[in-house]
Design a protein around this motif. Structure first.
Motif, PDB file in Angstrom:
ATOM      1  N   GLY A 255      24.488  85.875  41.824  1.00  0.00           N
ATOM      2  CA  GLY A 255      24.458  84.475  41.412  1.00  0.00           C
ATOM      3  C   GLY A 255      24.366  84.338  39.902  1.00  0.00           C
ATOM      4  N   VAL A 256      23.588  85.207  39.274  1.00  0.00           N
ATOM      5  CA  VAL A 256      23.479  85.183  37.822  1.00  0.00           C
ATOM      6  C   VAL A 256      24.771  85.692  37.195  1.00  0.00           C
ATOM      7  N   ALA A 257      25.246  86.805  37.732  1.00  0.00           N
ATOM      8  CA  ALA A 257      26.413  87.446  37.125  1.00  0.00           C
ATOM      9  C   ALA A 257      27.622  86.523  37.145  1.00  0.00           C
ATOM     10  N   ILE A 258      27.767  85.748  38.219  1.00  0.00           N
ATOM     11  CA  ILE A 258      28.970  84.926  38.332  1.00  0.00           C
ATOM     12  C   ILE A 258      28.953  83.767  37.343  1.00  0.00           C
ATOM     13  N   SER A 259      27.740  83.336  36.949  1.00  0.00           N
ATOM     14  CA  SER A 259      27.699  82.226  35.997  1.00  0.00           C
ATOM     15  C   SER A 259      27.698  82.709  34.544  1.00  0.00           C
ATOM     16  N   MET A 260      27.460  83.987  34.358  1.00  0.00           N
ATOM     17  CA  MET A 260      27.392  84.513  32.995  1.00  0.00           C
ATOM     18  C   MET A 260      28.653  84.289  32.151  1.00  0.00           C
TER      19      MET A 260
ATOM     20  N   HIS B 206      31.778  94.672  41.844  1.00  0.00           N
ATOM     21  CA  HIS B 206      31.259  93.958  43.001  1.00  0.00           C
ATOM     22  C   HIS B 206      32.402  93.464  43.867  1.00  0.00           C
ATOM     23  N   PHE B 207      33.434  92.934  43.190  1.00  0.00           N
ATOM     24  CA  PHE B 207      34.560  92.391  43.939  1.00  0.00           C
ATOM     25  C   PHE B 207      35.284  93.482  44.706  1.00  0.00           C
ATOM     26  N   SER B 208      35.547  94.610  44.053  1.00  0.00           N
ATOM     27  CA  SER B 208      36.328  95.616  44.764  1.00  0.00           C
ATOM     28  C   SER B 208      35.509  96.259  45.875  1.00  0.00           C
ATOM     29  N   ALA B 209      34.163  96.170  45.786  1.00  0.00           N
ATOM     30  CA  ALA B 209      33.356  96.722  46.878  1.00  0.00           C
ATOM     31  C   ALA B 209      33.197  95.710  48.013  1.00  0.00           C
ATOM     32  N   GLN B 210      32.969  94.430  47.662  1.00  0.00           N
ATOM     33  CA  GLN B 210      32.578  93.478  48.706  1.00  0.00           C
ATOM     34  C   GLN B 210      33.503  92.285  48.888  1.00  0.00           C
TER      35      GLN B 210
ATOM     36  N   GLY C  25      28.260  91.792  26.011  1.00  0.00           N
ATOM     37  CA  GLY C  25      27.658  91.291  27.248  1.00  0.00           C
ATOM     38  C   GLY C  25      28.718  90.810  28.221  1.00  0.00           C
ATOM     39  N   LEU C  26      29.696  90.078  27.687  1.00  0.00           N
ATOM     40  CA  LEU C  26      30.754  89.545  28.544  1.00  0.00           C
ATOM     41  C   LEU C  26      31.568  90.652  29.193  1.00  0.00           C
ATOM     42  N   VAL C  27      31.870  91.672  28.393  1.00  0.00           N
ATOM     43  CA  VAL C  27      32.691  92.761  28.925  1.00  0.00           C
ATOM     44  C   VAL C  27      31.932  93.491  30.022  1.00  0.00           C
ATOM     45  N   VAL C  28      30.652  93.787  29.760  1.00  0.00           N
ATOM     46  CA  VAL C  28      29.844  94.485  30.762  1.00  0.00           C
ATOM     47  C   VAL C  28      29.757  93.654  32.038  1.00  0.00           C
ATOM     48  N   ASN C  29      29.528  92.354  31.842  1.00  0.00           N
ATOM     49  CA  ASN C  29      29.406  91.462  32.988  1.00  0.00           C
ATOM     50  C   ASN C  29      30.700  91.422  33.801  1.00  0.00           C
ATOM     51  N   ALA C  30      31.830  91.355  33.079  1.00  0.00           N
ATOM     52  CA  ALA C  30      33.117  91.312  33.778  1.00  0.00           C
ATOM     53  C   ALA C  30      33.331  92.595  34.557  1.00  0.00           C
TER      54      ALA C  30
END
Lengths: 500, 482
Positions: free
Chosen positions: B3-8, B49-53, B38-43
């Motif tokens: 939830g945090v990561a998606i809004s970052m 996450h996307f490719s796993a789930q 930060g943005l690059v790491v978050n992306a």
């Protein structure tokens, strides 16, 4: 993946990495650049020898990876691939040495040698490509990497030639792209040598298949300088001599001819193409180009232009050989790929030597050069006589097999084409030899380089490669029967092609 | 955590904008570095996450649909946010060395707002949220164009502002009508409820025209060349590579989400016609320009035309052909982002060298700055669609799709377009090879500027070898769709 299976990649990489390093080197590091060039060329030859031995033992190294879903990038060292790769690697070494001598003290060498190596890398890719898609990639890369070489001099004339060159090759590339895309859309991803799917398609939709064949061959024909799309080749003569040598003898025209061979033998299959009548049409075009190129060559007064039209004519011998059904004609066509390369590169080196040493560009200025530059003139004589088809020079072997192949394929008229062309060849080469050896010098040389007085002939860096390729042209003909000759390698290819 | 990561991607650049406004200018570069990282790491984390789930949707602030603000991660969203991360990082880096301190002070807030807007658009799952993103995007983009601070830049900015506002109006009117009819603006809910009636047709008409105006689709393109060609180099790169993609992205989303049924063919053909005209017209205009950056700007116009061809080729008849069209289109979008940004940066460097804007002054540059010409050339290879490059792979897939559906018109336009683009790119190229007697008096751009341009161009070529990675994400999403 072992070292041996990856060999096709290493062969490609030797010139590709050399190109990248050379681009990064500052302009003034001439020594280092030369070393990298020569070492890379030698390593490549070593790899090629290794590969040749593997392929001779029925082993086919292959590398592939998925470039787009269902679409593979394949490098495969089969016998045919090695023919072209072997030729390019030897001539790369010779031409590099020549170019180092030729461009001494001229600007932009970093750019020149970078693109030069890239050009050879593309040629390697073309020869080792394992399917049409991979072939297309390198075919276009070759266009891109030769453009900077054609316009290298940066004059308005060079730029115009570059524009014409691009117009021809890019449109050709686009036609080829369309053909390849059609093959993938309608037939699927077919590896070179696997002709079953295509045979089914031809049986199902003969008209579409004929259109696809036409698209593929037209795309290739532009680079192979087949009439009526040969116009770029004489124009591209403004490039420096080593470029002309490389473009004409090895890279571009041979890439086109090699592509035609691949399409006929490994995509459609030679028996099928014959049966559908494709080959007959192609043989008409090839024959016409042979005669037309020779005819135009006679009219030229500039040495390089005459050689260029001679190339137009000679490359079509290869295509003519391809169209003769049966092993003998095929041998003639394939072996000419190599022989013509050796002889034509010799001739262009000689033209460069005359131009660099004495400033000779026109045929009328050649009078008496035999005394002034005997070694270059001997090499020139070897190349010219070989082109005419005089034994024991390599050109004779090609013509012999083409002639007997035509008889075997029941196409007697081809014999007349060959005879007429040999006559025309003699008409445009013998007067040159006459001027070189038998006519006295007319006044001072146009632009004699004064500081080279200590050499009787061209400087060694120019002369040595010339003599090597001239020597190879004789050896290839003289020892055609030995196990290591181009002829016996071609016989190996043809045996494998015609044996199911 | 998710939830945090998606809004970052939205929150981080917004914070960046506020901080860069508040703190003294000397901290700006450091802030930029930290936030970009930060943005690059978050992306990267989102990608993993996307490719796993698989896809993920999050409604912000506890409000449920249709009122809540929904963010979602799916294949397109992840691909586009990765793309803007990479391109914006390099452009930001370039700007740090290119702009003067005074310009830089104004540049950073706009830059961060631009990134906030872009990421909002990539991640939003409802039409109003997308509208907010579009408006923010317009204002920050116009601000960036006006940074040029000369008469032409201001005129271009004003023209851009009017066009973009007009586009926004159309879009807003459209979503108001849609909301009135269907009672929701969430894309997933709309997708279920949607049917083509007079109201919804008018609504979509307004929205499509508005979005095409913002994307600069022919014939609504006239604002683009002055805005893209006339602004500062890093701004041109950002605008051409990213900003026009945002409104196009919404078009694509609508096209994929809404069931058009039998009308898909007509609407698709109409949009394809505009696209085809754009390819020919844009390339032709590019060929006739005498200013370097104008050529690059007009080339964007032609490339937009290629994106528009997704619509006629992706029209519900043949699933494989549809897939090829979408895959090809996405690859075209991606490689254009990388290549065009690289090309603008390289062009900017060449302008630094010559200090003049016209083509003839490029003579001799290929000798003086070979690395830079190489960067321009590599980007050119991708734009022309010659192999090996991302642009070629995209074009190849589009061609395959057209062949499968026997849509010959699009096929011919694609091929003709490549030829024209080769013509204008080699025109630039040939000027740099010309040797003149005038002698070489060139300035030298800093190495950082040259390497920024080269890195983007090289990426656009590498995309040709690693397209499967991108396309795997798309097929992954298709397989996981409930």
């Amino acid at each position: 993946m072992s070292f041996l299976t990856m060999l096709p990649v290493w062969v490609l990489m030797t010139s590709f990495l050399a190109a990248m390093i050379i681009f990064m080197l500052p302009e003034h590091r001439h020594g280092l650049r030369t070393t990298i060039n020569i070492v890379a060329a030698l390593i490549k030859i070593a790899f090629i020898i290794l590969l040749l031995r593997l392929v001779a033992q029925q082993y086919t190294p292959e590398v592939s990876f998925e470039l787009l879903p269902g679409l593979y990038f394949v490098l495969k060292a089969d016998a045919l691939a090695m023919l072209f790769a072997g030729l390019s690697s030897i001539l790369w070494l010779c031409t590099t040495i020549y170019a180092i001598g030729y461009l001494e003290n001229s600007p932009n060498r970093s750019r020149f040698f970078g693109y030069f190596s890239l050009c050879v890398a593309s040629t390697m890719g073309i020869s080792l490509a394992g399917n049409l898609f991979t072939f297309l990639i390198f075919y276009e890369l070759l266009t891109l990497s030769t453009y900077p070489l054609v316009v290298h001099r940066g004059t308005q004339q060079a730029l115009n030639a570059g524009r014409i060159y691009l117009t021809y090759t890019l449109i050709g590339g686009l036609v080829l792209l369309l053909g390849v895309a059609c093959v993938y859309a309608f037939v699927g991803d077919i590896a070179f040598g696997d002709t079953t799917k295509m045979a089914e398609f031809v049986a199902r939709e003969p008209v579409s298949a004929a259109v696809i064949f036409l698209l593929l061959i037209s795309g290739m024909a532009v680079k192979a300088a087949l009439f009526p799309v040969h116009g770029w080749l004489p124009k591209a003569m403004v490039a420096p001599a080593p470029v002309s040598a490389l473009l004409h003898a090895v890279a571009v025209v041979k890439a086109g001819a090699f592509g035609v061979i691949r399409v006929v033998y490994d995509v459609f299959g030679v028996a099928l193409s014959w049966q559908q009548g494709y080959l007959f049409v192609l043989s008409i075009f090839a024959s016409f180009t042979i005669l037309y190129g020779s005819w135009r060559a006679i009219q030229q007064i500039d040495i390089k232009k005459r050689l260029a039209f001679s190339t137009v004519s000679q490359v079509s011998y290869i295509l003519l050989g391809v169209t003769l059904l049966g092993p003998i004609g095929t041998i003639g066509g394939l072996v000419h790929l190599l022989h013509q390369g050796l002889m034509k590169v010799t001739l262009f080196f000689c033209a460069g030597n005359y131009a660099e040493t004495l400033g000779i560009h026109k045929i009328t200025e050649l009078n008496g050069t035999g005394k002034r530059m005997p070694y270059t003139s001997i090499a020139f004589t070897v190349g010219a006589l070989g082109m005419i088809g005089l034994p024991p020079i390599a050109g004779f072997i090609s013509k012999w097999y083409l002639g007997t192949g035509a008889l075997a394929a029941n196409m007697q008229w081809v014999i007349w084409v060959l005879l007429a062309s040999s006559l025309l060849n003699a008409t445009y080469f013998l007067p040159l030899l006459h001027r070189i050896w038998f006519l006295p010098q007319k006044g001072p040389w146009p632009d004699e380089v004064s500081n080279q007085k200590k050499y009787r002939d061209a400087i060694p860096l120019l002369l040595i490669p010339t003599l090597i390729t001239a020597g190879l042209s004789i050896t290839a003909g003289l020892f055609a029967g030995s196990d290591f000759s181009p002829l016996s390698w071609v016989q190996l290819i043809v045996t494998r092609e015609y044996q199911p | 955590m998710m939830g945090v990561a998606i809004s970052m991607p939205v929150i981080l650049p917004l914070l960046g904008a506020i901080i860069s406004l508040l703190l003294p200018a000397r901290y700006n570069n450091r802030i930029a570095f930290i936030f970009m990282l930060g943005l690059v790491v978050n992306a990267a984390w989102l990608l993993m996450h996307f490719s796993a789930q698989g896809p993920y949707q999050q409604v912000m602030g506890g409000w449920t649909l249709p009122l809540g603000i929904a963010l979602r991660i799916d294949a397109l969203a992840i691909i586009f946010s990765m793309m803007s991360c990479v391109v914006a990082s390099v452009c930001g880096f370039y700007a740090r060395f290119y702009l003067r301190a005074k310009q830089l002070k104004q540049f950073w807030p706009f830059f961060w707002f631009l990134l906030t807007a872009l990421n909002t658009i990539w991640l939003s799952a409802d039409l109003f949220n997308l509208y907010v993103g579009l408006e923010l995007l317009t204002f920050s983009a116009v601000g960036l164009v006006a940074l040029g601070q000369n008469k032409h830049a201001l005129a271009a900015a004003l023209r851009y502002l009017f066009a973009a506002l007009l586009g926004s109006m159309g879009y807003l009117l459209g979503i108001a009508l849609l909301y009135a009819q269907f009672g929701t603006l969430s894309l997933s809910q709309l997708s279920d409820a949607f049917s083509l009636t007079t109201t919804s047709a008018v609504a979509l008409g307004f929205m499509f025209i508005g979005l095409m105006m913002k994307t600069a689709v022919f014939p609504l393109h006239t604002w683009l060349p002055p805005a893209h060609g006339g602004s500062l180099t890093p701004v041109s790169a950002l605008l051409s590579a990213l900003v026009i993609k945002a409104s196009f992205y919404i078009l694509l989303r609508l096209w994929m989400a809404l069931p058009f049924g039998e009308n898909a063919f007509v609407i698709g053909s109409l949009m394809g016609t505009l696209g085809g005209t754009a390819i020919i017209w844009g390339s032709w205009m590019a060929l006739n320009q005498t200013q370097l950056k104008q050529i690059v700007a007009y080339s964007t116009l032609a490339q937009i035309g290629y994106f528009m061809l997704i619509f006629p080729l992706f029209s519900y008849s043949d699933p494989t052909a549809n897939q090829y069209a979408l895959h090809g289109g996405v690859l075209m979008l991606l490689s254009h982002a990388l290549a065009k940004a690289g090309m603008f940066l390289a062009a900017g460097n060449l302008l630094i060298c010559t200090n003049k804007t016209d083509l003839t002054s490029l003579a001799g540059l290929s000798r003086y700055r070979p690395l830079n010409i190489f960067a321009f050339g590599l980007a050119g290879v991708s734009i022309m669609g010659l192999p090996p490059s991302g642009g070629f792979n995209g074009k190849w897939l589009l061609v395959q799709s057209a062949l499968m559906q026997s849509k010959w018109v699009w096929l011919i336009i694609i091929l003709l377009g490549s030829l024209l683009s080769a013509a204008y790119i080699f025109k630039v190229f040939s000027y740099t090879y010309l040797e003149t007697k005038a002698g070489d008096k060139f300035e030298q751009p800093s190495a950082m500027l040259e390497w920024s341009a080269l890195s983007l161009s090289v990426l656009s070529i590498l995309l040709g070898f690693f397209s499967v990675w991108v396309l795997d994400l798309l097929t992954l999403a298709e397989m996981r769709m409930p």
